[in-house]
Design an enzyme around this catalytic site. Structure first.
Site, PDB file in Angstrom:
ATOM      1  N   ASP A 100      -8.961 -10.947   5.868  1.00 22.52           N
ATOM      2  CA  ASP A 100      -8.285  -9.711   5.527  1.00 22.52           C
ATOM      3  C   ASP A 100      -9.343  -8.724   5.018  1.00 22.52           C
ATOM      4  OD1 ASP A 100      -6.122  -8.037   4.773  1.00 22.52           O
ATOM      5  OD2 ASP A 100      -4.947  -9.807   4.198  1.00 22.52           O
ATOM      6  N   ASP A 207      -6.292  -4.129   6.390  1.00 26.33           N
ATOM      7  CA  ASP A 207      -5.253  -3.703   5.459  1.00 26.33           C
ATOM      8  C   ASP A 207      -5.016  -2.187   5.550  1.00 26.33           C
ATOM      9  OD1 ASP A 207      -3.644  -4.518   3.061  1.00 26.33           O
ATOM     10  OD2 ASP A 207      -4.892  -3.016   2.089  1.00 26.33           O
ATOM     11  N   GLU A 257      -2.853  -3.369  10.008  1.00 28.66           N
ATOM     12  CA  GLU A 257      -1.591  -3.146   9.309  1.00 28.66           C
ATOM     13  C   GLU A 257      -1.367  -1.638   9.298  1.00 28.66           C
ATOM     14  OE1 GLU A 257       0.597  -3.976   5.051  1.00 28.66           O
ATOM     15  OE2 GLU A 257      -1.405  -3.129   5.108  1.00 28.66           O
ATOM     16  N   HIS A 331       3.430 -11.484   2.794  1.00 31.48           N
ATOM     17  CA  HIS A 331       3.358 -11.523   1.326  1.00 31.48           C
ATOM     18  C   HIS A 331       3.900 -10.239   0.684  1.00 31.48           C
ATOM     19  CE1 HIS A 331      -0.015  -9.338   2.798  1.00 31.48           C
ATOM     20  NE2 HIS A 331      -0.198  -8.825   1.601  1.00 31.48           N
ATOM     21  N   ASP A 332       4.325  -9.284   1.498  1.00 31.56           N
ATOM     22  CA  ASP A 332       4.902  -8.041   0.952  1.00 31.56           C
ATOM     23  C   ASP A 332       6.405  -7.962   1.186  1.00 31.56           C
ATOM     24  OD1 ASP A 332       2.377  -7.096   0.221  1.00 31.56           O
ATOM     25  OD2 ASP A 332       2.071  -6.115   2.162  1.00 31.56           O
TER      26      ASP A 332
HETATM   27  C1  NOJ Z   1      -0.975  -3.967   2.140  1.00 31.15           C
HETATM   28  C2  NOJ Z   1      -1.043  -5.322   1.552  1.00 31.15           C
HETATM   29  O1  NOJ Z   1      -0.383  -6.201   2.417  1.00 31.15           O
HETATM   30  C3  NOJ Z   1      -0.402  -5.220   0.186  1.00 31.15           C
HETATM   31  O2  NOJ Z   1      -0.178  -6.468  -0.381  1.00 31.15           O
HETATM   32  C4  NOJ Z   1      -1.263  -4.347  -0.673  1.00 31.15           C
HETATM   33  O3  NOJ Z   1      -0.628  -4.103  -1.895  1.00 31.15           O
HETATM   34  C5  NOJ Z   1      -1.513  -2.999   0.007  1.00 31.15           C
HETATM   35  N1  NOJ Z   1      -1.815  -3.116   1.389  1.00 31.15           N
HETATM   36  C6  NOJ Z   1      -2.673  -2.293  -0.647  1.00 31.15           C
HETATM   37  O4  NOJ Z   1      -3.868  -2.954  -0.336  1.00 31.15           O
END
Ligand code: NOJ
Length: 561
Positions: A100, A207, A257, A331-332
């Protein structure tokens, strides 16, 4: 260490949120040796790549996405030797390792930011610093430069007296954004990627990478909090091409992402001729239960809208020559099984939980794109249903809980909302067994283990006919074995007026045809003739075959002809 060469079209990626995967030393936090110890499990599941969330040194304000050193391992997760060992052991099993890369922002504890604070011009120019509005001169902050909000609540700007400026942070206040217009920043970031490439990894997840190119002019967002102004910015395609070329990763699996993105940009990010990325994550399908577009307002998922979004992204990416990353959870996100099916029957074979989990897996695994399994999806892990706000750890959750109280929600209501929407729902420790600690840790876990681990766990599922784990394993095998799934074209089908909550599509390649129908309905429904009568059932979410012309509650079926 040779990198693994695989065709990503036929591959499946498994996401490990390291903090919650497996704790080898009893400190309550997962670590690299813990991941290595579970490689046989991943090999048994059959995944091709393993994506590791950040394990770099970090003050952990944002679960490791606040990186203070891009080229090292946080001692809480192990050592560089542990990392090299993990890569070597994964490669022995034919599993590629993806890292990542968090290159949109650093932590305030990163050396670059510290040197900026100390007044070094070179490093001040690494960040996005502005004067305040209405400032009367040096030392007077005035007001934030724009009305943009950060992702975790409140202004995206912080006044920093040591800089004599406001700095931009699109996420937590401890995550200052890097200024990608600065060629030195771009060169440094490419070097970071190359550093890990040289450690033998096989791919990268970038990310919030579509937020790296900020608008030319910083102005107020008159119809929102700014996101639409700073997503997919003016130089984004150029920066991505440059990053990939400089780091020498054009042949690796790369996934971006993409926050609040659109189809046209994702086609460009991922079509091979543009030499940007292999695939992109978009999130529109995970907002179909946001009332009024707000994550913190609950509503039932709008399945008609879900179908429209899948149709647009499946057929649209295909038409443009792009490639989707396919997923429900990460994880989000809260767990999709709870989100679409509630809590009925957790852990029981043949229950609603069982049908929903298996149907959701069928729905995305047979689409066109590369499926991502998030740790615990394959077991059917569910939201924990915590009884107190004290249990939550995530910065977004704790901020928004306060914001909800300030906006007038009572504590019970606010707790109900975070129990549905918090990112911690997806971050609970991996459920390896029914024992105390869930086989995740011998110590005290950093985030409370959900009661459901007694029923939903790897020990109860691996090798057990009809389990969720075996269902995922079968879906992964189907992608490996059937070209029509890995490469076939996709077309959405109309399941008819009596099936408003059914999502149906077909995949075709030469003479082969696979038809998939997934019901998100808690009631049985009749479906239109999808041309499947007499066809062989490839996989289903119930143990027996579906009734002709109908689907049972939360039934997902794929037929092959
Ligand atoms: C996306 C990540 O998946 C998340 O967990 C993070 O808080 C934000 N980007 C900021 O890096």
């Amino acid at each position: 260490m040779a990198a693994i060469e695989k065709d990503f079209h036929g591959s499946v990626v498994y996401q490990v949120y390291i903090k919650s995967f497996c704790d080898s030393d009893g400190d309550g936090v997962g670590d690299l040796p813990g991941v290595t110890s579970k490689l046989d499990y991943l090999a048994e599941l059959g995944v091709d790549y393993l994506w590791l969330t950040p394990f770099y040194p970090s003050p952990q304000r944002d679960g490791g996405y606040d990186v203070s050193d891009y080229r090292a391992v946080d001692p809480a997760y192990g050592t560089m030797a542990d990392f090299d060992e993990l890569v070597a052991r994964a490669h022995e099993r034919g599993i590629g390792v993806m890292l990542d890369m968090v290159l949109c922002h650093t932590s305030v504890e990163h050396e670059w930011f510290r040197r900026a604070l100390a007044g070094e011009e070179r490093y001040r120019a690494y960040y996005i610093l502005r004067d305040g509005r209405g400032s009367s001169g040096p030392g007077d902050p005035g007001q934030p430069p724009t009305n943009w909000d950060c992702a975790f609540g409140g202004s995206a700007w912080k006044w920093e007296p040591r800089l004599g400026k406001w700095y931009l942070h699109l996420h937590d206040v401890s995550q200052p954004d890097l200024d990608w217009t600065n060629p030195e920043v771009r060169a440094e970031c490419a070097e970071v990627v190359r550093f890990w490439k040289d450690h033998g990894v096989d791919g990268f997840r970038f990310d919030v990478v579509n937020l790296i190119s900020k608008p030319e002019v910083f102005e107020d967002d008159l119809c929102g909090a700014g996101r639409r102004l700073f997503a997919d910015g003016p130089h984004i395609h150029e920066y991505l091409r440059e990053l990939v070329a400089r780091a020498g990763i054009g042949d690796m699996l790369t996934v971006g992402e993409m926050a609040s993105t659109d189809l046209a940009n994702c086609v460009r990010y991922t079509r091979p001729e543009d030499r940007e990325l292999s695939m992109s994550f978009s999130f529109h399908h995970l907002k179909v239960d946001y009332a009024g577009g707000s994550k913190w307002e609950l509503m039932e998922p709008d399945i008609a809208r879900l179908r429209e979004i899948f149709l647009e992204w499946q057929e649209g990416m295909q038409a443009g020559g792009g490639w989707n990353a396919l997923f429900w959870d990460n994880h989000d996100q809260p767990r999709a099984v709870t989100r679409f099916g509630g809590r009925e029957g957790v852990g029981l074979r043949g229950s609603r939980w069982d049908h929903v989990g298996k149907m959701l897996a069928i729905c995305v695994h047979l689409m066109k794109g590369t499926p991502y399994v998030y740790q615990g999806d394959e077991l059917g892990m569910v939201n924990p249903g915590y009884d107190s706000i004290e249990r939550f750890r995530d910065v977004e959750t704790t901020n928004y809980y306060q914001i909800m109280l300030e906006m007038g929600k009572g504590p019970e209501e606010a707790l109900r909302v975070v129990n549905e929407r918090s990112r911690d729902n997806g971050r609970t420790p991996m459920q390896w067994s029914a024992r105390p600690g869930a086989g995740f840790t011998e110590g005290s876990p950093w985030l409370e283990i959900p009661a459901s681990h007694k029923l939903v766990n790897a020990e109860a599922e691996v090798g057990v006919v009809g389990s969720m784990f075996e269902h995922y394993r079968a879906l992964i095998r189907l992608r490996h074995e059937l070209d029509v799934i890995a490469r076939g074209s996709v077309r959405f089908l109309d399941a008819g007026p009596a099936a408003p909550k059914v999502i149906a599509y077909e995949r075709t390649l030469g003479e082969k045809r696979v038809v998939v129908a997934c019901s998100f309905d808690a009631e049985p429904c009749s479906i239109a003739d999808l041309g499947v009568s007499g066809a062989e059932v490839l996989i289903g979410s119930y143990d027996d075959e579906p009734p002709a012309g109908a689907l049972r509650p939360f039934e997902g079926v794929a037929w092959i002809m």
